[in-house]
Design a protein around this motif. Structure first.
Motif, PDB file in Angstrom:
ATOM      1  N   PHE A 113       0.852  -1.186   0.000  1.00 18.15           N
ATOM      2  CA  PHE A 113       0.000   0.000   0.000  1.00 18.15           C
ATOM      3  C   PHE A 113       0.886   1.232   0.000  1.00 18.15           C
ATOM      4  O   PHE A 113       1.675   1.445   0.908  1.00 18.15           O
ATOM      5  CB  PHE A 113      -0.900  -0.029   1.237  1.00 18.15           C
ATOM      6  CG  PHE A 113      -1.752   1.188   1.404  1.00 18.15           C
ATOM      7  CD1 PHE A 113      -1.678   1.943   2.556  1.00 18.15           C
ATOM      8  CD2 PHE A 113      -2.639   1.583   0.415  1.00 18.15           C
ATOM      9  CE1 PHE A 113      -2.474   3.070   2.731  1.00 18.15           C
ATOM     10  CE2 PHE A 113      -3.444   2.693   0.578  1.00 18.15           C
ATOM     11  CZ  PHE A 113      -3.354   3.446   1.738  1.00 18.15           C
ATOM     12  N   LEU A 128      -4.816  -0.251  -4.269  1.00 12.61           N
ATOM     13  CA  LEU A 128      -5.071  -0.300  -2.838  1.00 12.61           C
ATOM     14  C   LEU A 128      -5.424   1.067  -2.272  1.00 12.61           C
ATOM     15  O   LEU A 128      -6.102   1.154  -1.245  1.00 12.61           O
ATOM     16  CB  LEU A 128      -3.891  -0.925  -2.091  1.00 12.61           C
ATOM     17  CG  LEU A 128      -3.730  -2.434  -2.311  1.00 12.61           C
ATOM     18  CD1 LEU A 128      -2.506  -2.963  -1.570  1.00 12.61           C
ATOM     19  CD2 LEU A 128      -4.979  -3.194  -1.902  1.00 12.61           C
ATOM     20  N   CYS A 129      -5.012   2.133  -2.938  1.00 11.22           N
ATOM     21  CA  CYS A 129      -5.453   3.475  -2.518  1.00 11.22           C
ATOM     22  C   CYS A 129      -6.959   3.612  -2.748  1.00 11.22           C
ATOM     23  O   CYS A 129      -7.673   4.204  -1.924  1.00 11.22           O
ATOM     24  CB  CYS A 129      -4.701   4.559  -3.280  1.00 11.22           C
ATOM     25  SG  CYS A 129      -2.959   4.666  -2.844  1.00 11.22           S
ATOM     26  N   ASP A 132      -8.628   1.498  -0.089  1.00 13.43           N
ATOM     27  CA  ASP A 132      -8.530   2.195   1.190  1.00 13.43           C
ATOM     28  C   ASP A 132      -9.544   3.334   1.279  1.00 13.43           C
ATOM     29  O   ASP A 132     -10.120   3.572   2.343  1.00 13.43           O
ATOM     30  CB  ASP A 132      -7.104   2.729   1.375  1.00 13.43           C
ATOM     31  CG  ASP A 132      -6.867   3.283   2.758  1.00 13.43           C
ATOM     32  OD1 ASP A 132      -6.959   2.509   3.731  1.00 13.43           O
ATOM     33  OD2 ASP A 132      -6.605   4.492   2.872  1.00 13.43           O
TER      34      ASP A 132
END
Length: 160
Positions: A113, A128-129, A132
């Motif tokens: 990440f 993954l950003c 998130d």
């Protein structure tokens, strides 16, 4: 979520079981082929399942999260010359107030990440950003003897 807290959930589907009698199953799974058709099937499966669970309002976010997690699995965890069809599994589990999305793959490498590093327009490395930003929480757990499950939870509350 930091990598230190990334293993806070047990592997697999944390909310297995069935809702009230006569209702849909609370957890479903799908084997995903590493192809464009496999990705499309995973997106359709996710939308259809959420519709059956009366969670259409979470469909767009859930499909985006699943797409990113499967893309990461195919890109980073499936050996390029894997013998036979690699095992990637999608899971959806309905809990009391949340939806858990899981993608299991054969790779042992932990997800990387990289929070906003100023290169928002880069072509790769933002998956993954996105996860998130959309998930209440997310993380990963190892699957001994080999592999891992990456999971994300979304609230099932109606959007306001």
């Amino acid at each position: 979520m930091s990598e230190a807290g990334a293993t806070s959930r047990s592997a697999g589907l944390p909310h297995a079981g069935r809702p009230a009698l006569g209702g849909p199953p609370a957890a479903v799974a799908l084997r995903v082929a590493c192809s464009g058709a496999g990705f499309a099937r995973a997106r359709g499966f996710t939308r259809d399942t959420l519709r059956a669970w009366s969670l259409d309002h979470r469909g767009d976010d859930a499909v985006l999260v699943i797409t990113e997690l499967i893309a990461n699995a195919v890109t980073h965890a499936v050996p390029p010359a894997a013998a036979g069809a690699p095992e990637i599994r999608l899971g959806l589990a309905l809990g009391p107030g949340d939806l858990t999305l899981t993608v299991s793959d054969p790779g042992d490498n932990m997800p990387v990440f990289n929070p906003s590093d100023g290169s928002a327009l880069r072509e790769h490395g933002r998956g993954l950003c996105i996860v998130d930003a959309l998930a209440e929480e997310w993380g990963w757990t190892p699957r001994p003897p080999a592999g891992k499950t990456v999971w994300a939870t979304l609230s099932t509350r109606p959007l306001t």
